[in-house]
Design a protein around this motif. Structure first.
Motif, short mmCIF file in Angstrom:
data_model
loop_
_atom_site.label_atom_id
_atom_site.label_comp_id
_atom_site.label_asym_id
_atom_site.label_seq_id
_atom_site.Cartn_x
_atom_site.Cartn_y
_atom_site.Cartn_z
N VAL A 61 0.90 -1.19 -0.01
CA VAL A 61 0.02 0.03 -0.06
C VAL A 61 0.83 1.16 -0.12
O VAL A 61 0.59 2.25 -0.80
CB VAL A 61 -1.13 0.10 1.42
N VAL A 62 1.98 1.19 0.77
CA VAL A 62 3.09 2.29 0.77
C VAL A 62 3.47 2.52 -0.72
O VAL A 62 3.51 3.77 -0.96
CB VAL A 62 3.87 2.04 1.85
N PHE A 63 3.93 1.62 -1.26
CA PHE A 63 4.49 1.65 -2.51
C PHE A 63 3.61 2.10 -3.63
O PHE A 63 3.87 3.01 -4.42
CB PHE A 63 5.09 0.25 -3.10
N GLU A 64 2.22 1.55 -3.46
CA GLU A 64 1.06 2.21 -4.23
C GLU A 64 0.86 3.66 -4.09
O GLU A 64 0.70 4.53 -5.11
CB GLU A 64 0.04 1.43 -4.11
N GLU A 65 0.85 4.07 -2.73
CA GLU A 65 0.71 5.61 -2.51
C GLU A 65 1.86 6.37 -3.34
O GLU A 65 1.49 7.53 -3.64
CB GLU A 65 0.48 5.68 -1.11
N TRP A 66 3.18 5.78 -2.93
CA TRP A 66 4.34 6.60 -3.42
C TRP A 66 4.27 6.91 -5.13
O TRP A 66 4.56 7.88 -5.60
CB TRP A 66 5.61 5.86 -2.97
N ALA A 67 3.63 5.70 -5.55
CA ALA A 67 3.59 5.55 -7.23
C ALA A 67 2.56 6.74 -7.65
O ALA A 67 2.96 7.48 -8.70
CB ALA A 67 3.18 4.26 -7.69
N ALA A 68 1.61 6.91 -6.90
CA ALA A 68 0.64 7.74 -7.34
C ALA A 68 1.05 9.35 -7.08
O ALA A 68 0.46 10.06 -7.93
CB ALA A 68 -0.74 7.68 -6.41
N ARG A 422 3.67 -7.44 -5.14
CA ARG A 422 2.37 -7.43 -4.58
C ARG A 422 1.81 -6.04 -4.64
O ARG A 422 0.52 -6.00 -5.00
CB ARG A 422 2.30 -7.57 -2.95
N CYS A 423 2.25 -5.11 -4.81
CA CYS A 423 1.73 -3.76 -5.02
C CYS A 423 1.22 -3.73 -6.58
O CYS A 423 0.17 -3.35 -6.64
CB CYS A 423 2.77 -2.70 -4.98
N GLU A 428 -4.77 -0.29 -8.02
CA GLU A 428 -6.07 0.03 -8.48
C GLU A 428 -5.87 0.73 -9.79
O GLU A 428 -6.75 0.32 -10.75
CB GLU A 428 -6.64 1.16 -7.62
N VAL A 429 -4.67 1.33 -10.18
CA VAL A 429 -4.29 1.85 -11.51
C VAL A 429 -4.34 0.66 -12.48
O VAL A 429 -4.71 0.98 -13.66
CB VAL A 429 -3.09 2.58 -11.43
N PHE A 430 -4.15 -0.60 -12.14
CA PHE A 430 -4.18 -1.56 -13.20
C PHE A 430 -5.33 -2.42 -12.95
O PHE A 430 -5.75 -3.04 -14.03
CB PHE A 430 -2.86 -2.67 -12.93
#
Length: 533
Positions: A61-68, A422-423, A428-430
């Protein structure tokens, strides 16, 4: 023992601080090459931002937030003034995996840890050595080979069914069974027979030193020193050789595994020395014995042969048992989906599906398995180090630290990069707004949905089995075993959480993180199991 660990930790911190200071000065004097990327700020002079992901309940979730926030390719400050590039862009990820043999290789720390645990086999090897070892083993994992092994997977699953049937004879409302324990046993017995012609007989109650050694890795929380090594180990690879509790346990596991591998090899040599069996010659153990011969085209020495057995035993045990456990967890959480899967299996008829039918005639079983592999990949991320300079393409242009928009970045030699599997599997983007939900139905309509998941390379747009030249060699083996076992269990039993579907699941550290019901000591998942009426 506690005092020794305390002294060792103090010495390590002093040494690490000194090396960090030297590294900092050097980096300020010498401008590091490569594209300067945006990313989260450092939270600590010593740890960078590493503790945020290490402490998060779900680092993906942290990796996903950073990517956004920073774009699909960004950098994270790590321990001792280091940096790590995180790849969440499908084109960059595809390039990364396609170049794993030639450019992106395991770090010194990673290779040391693998050598300590498995030996210098397929998982440890790089370049031509990896190519040779993989080629020697490939015939054992062909479609024809897996087709022959499917009956073994059914046999182990029915043996498990018989044990549960005996337990349920004495109850009227089901029994509370630690399903994770039993998934471990069925996975170990299956890999033993299918891969090495050896029956561990753990389903029959026999003691297994292999199972005991695996369980020891998940029995205790890591010490402070072990956690420190995890965070700063990329910068200081020698830490992997320190006698921490975890390193000692891993060393014991390797010695146990190697001893058992030697025993199995000697047993097979005696039993097969005068036999001619083509299917055996193309099995894992048969190919290893062939490669061990002095005149073998793809020769492996004894240490490499034993290392392959260690890798395949542990991989077959850990990943399959964890995936099966997650499947039962998700089906217990979602009784309507469990019932839907059971309906498909019952309608197929009393006969067990062939290997080909497992892949084509049971779409909801296929969807359930894919959804588990998407949501709960056993390996959460791939981390590698650039062996040489590289130019990496990016599908979605990003903004660099200087404000420039680019569709490729310069990767200097020595850069550490990670693909957060896992991210990406759950982003959600994918995968859309329901990315974190257990929805096997998504696989039935994926071809018609305008989801970006189809940009991702790998098996069915998943990174669970990696991609490129290091794609999981046992993928077909694992899928057949997973489907056969899940089919037998769901067709014959109903699974429920004793305290309801909202039961909290946490993660237990081990060789690979395992699920556990919150409050349990160790990786245990007790479910209420009832016979299908």
């Amino acid at each position: 023992m506690t005092r020794v660990h305390q002294i060792g930790l103090s010495n390590v911190l002093v040494l690490a601080a000194g090396l960090w200071l030297v590294s900092t000065v050097v980096k300020r004097l010498v401008k590091a090459p490569g594209t300067k990327l945006n990313g989260p700020p450092s939270e600590s002079l010593f740890f960078g931002a590493s503790r945020k992901t290490a402490r998060a309940p779900d680092s993906s979730v942290v990796f996903e937030e950073w990517a956004a926030q920073y774009g699909p390719v960004y950098e994270v400050p790590t321990a001792m003034w280091g940096r790590r590039i995180i790849l969440c862009d499908p084109k960059a990820v595809s390039h990364f995996y396609s170049m794993e043999r030639s450019i992106y290789v395991k770090s010194k720390l990673g290779r040391t840890l693998i050598a300590n645990l498995f030996g210098r086999g397929l998982l440890w090897a790089e370049g031509e050595s990896h190519k040779r070892q993989r080629k020697a083993l490939t015939p054992a994992f062909s479609n024809a080979a897996i087709r022959r092994l499917t009956s073994v997977f059914y046999d182990s699953s029915y043996k498990l069914k018989a044990h549960w049937d005996a337990t349920l004879e004495t109850t009227s409302d089901g029994a509370i069974i630690d399903v994770e324990h039993w998934m471990n046993l069925v996975a170990l017995d299956s890999i033993g027979i299918a891969g090495f012609a050896h029956d561990f007989r753990t389903l029959d109650g026999e003691y297994s030193a292999v199972a005991a050694a695996f369980e020891s890795l998940s029995s205790k929380d890591d010490s402070a020193l072990s956690k420190l090594i995890f965070i700063v180990g990329i910068r200081l690879p020698f830490l992997a050789r320190l006698p921490t509790q975890r390193n000692c346990t891993m060393g014991n596991l390797r010695r146990t595994m190697s001893g058992i591998a030697d025993e199995m090899l000697e047993k097979i040599r005696r039993e097969k020395s005068h036999a001619t069996d083509e299917s055996f010659d193309r099995s894992v153990i048969g190919l290893l014995l062939k490669a061990e011969g002095d005149g073998a085209e793809l020769h492996m020495d004894r240490n490499e042969v034993v290392a392959q057995m260690n890798v395949l035993l542990i991989a077959g045990y850990e990943t399959t048992s964890i995936s099966l456990t997650w499947a039962l967890i998700e089906l217990a959480r979602n009784p309507e989906k469990q019932a839907k899967l059971r309906e498909e299996l019952v309608q197929f008829g009393p006969a067990d599906p062939t290997w080909d039918q497992l892949g084509s005639a049971l779409p909801y079983l296929e969807s359930t398995v894919l959804e588990i592999l998407r949501l709960h990949p056993p390996i959460a991320q791939t981390t590698r180090e650039a062996l040489v300079d590289d130019i990496m393409p990016i599908g979605e242009p990003i903004t660099t630290k200087s404000g420039q928009r680019v569709d490729r970045i310069a990767i200097p030699k020595g850069t550490i990069l990670s693909v957060p599997i896992r991210c990406i599997n759950r982003a959600e983007v994918f995968w859309g707004p329901s990315a974190k939900a257990f929805e096997p139905e998504r696989w039935l309509t994926l071809n018609d949905d305008p989801l970006r998941a189809k940009e991702i390379q790998g098996h069915r747009h998943l990174l669970t089995f990696l991609d490129g030249p290091r794609t999981c060699l046992g993928k077909a083996f694992a899928l057949a075993e997973f489907k056969a076992a899940l089919l037998v269990l769901v067709k014959n039993f109903v699974f429920e959480f004793p305290d309801g579907p909202e039961t909290v699941i946490k993660m237990q550290d081990g060789l690979i993180q395992r699920p556990k019901v919150a409050g349990q000591r160790g990786p245990r998942v007790p479910l209420r199991v009832r016979r299908v009426e």
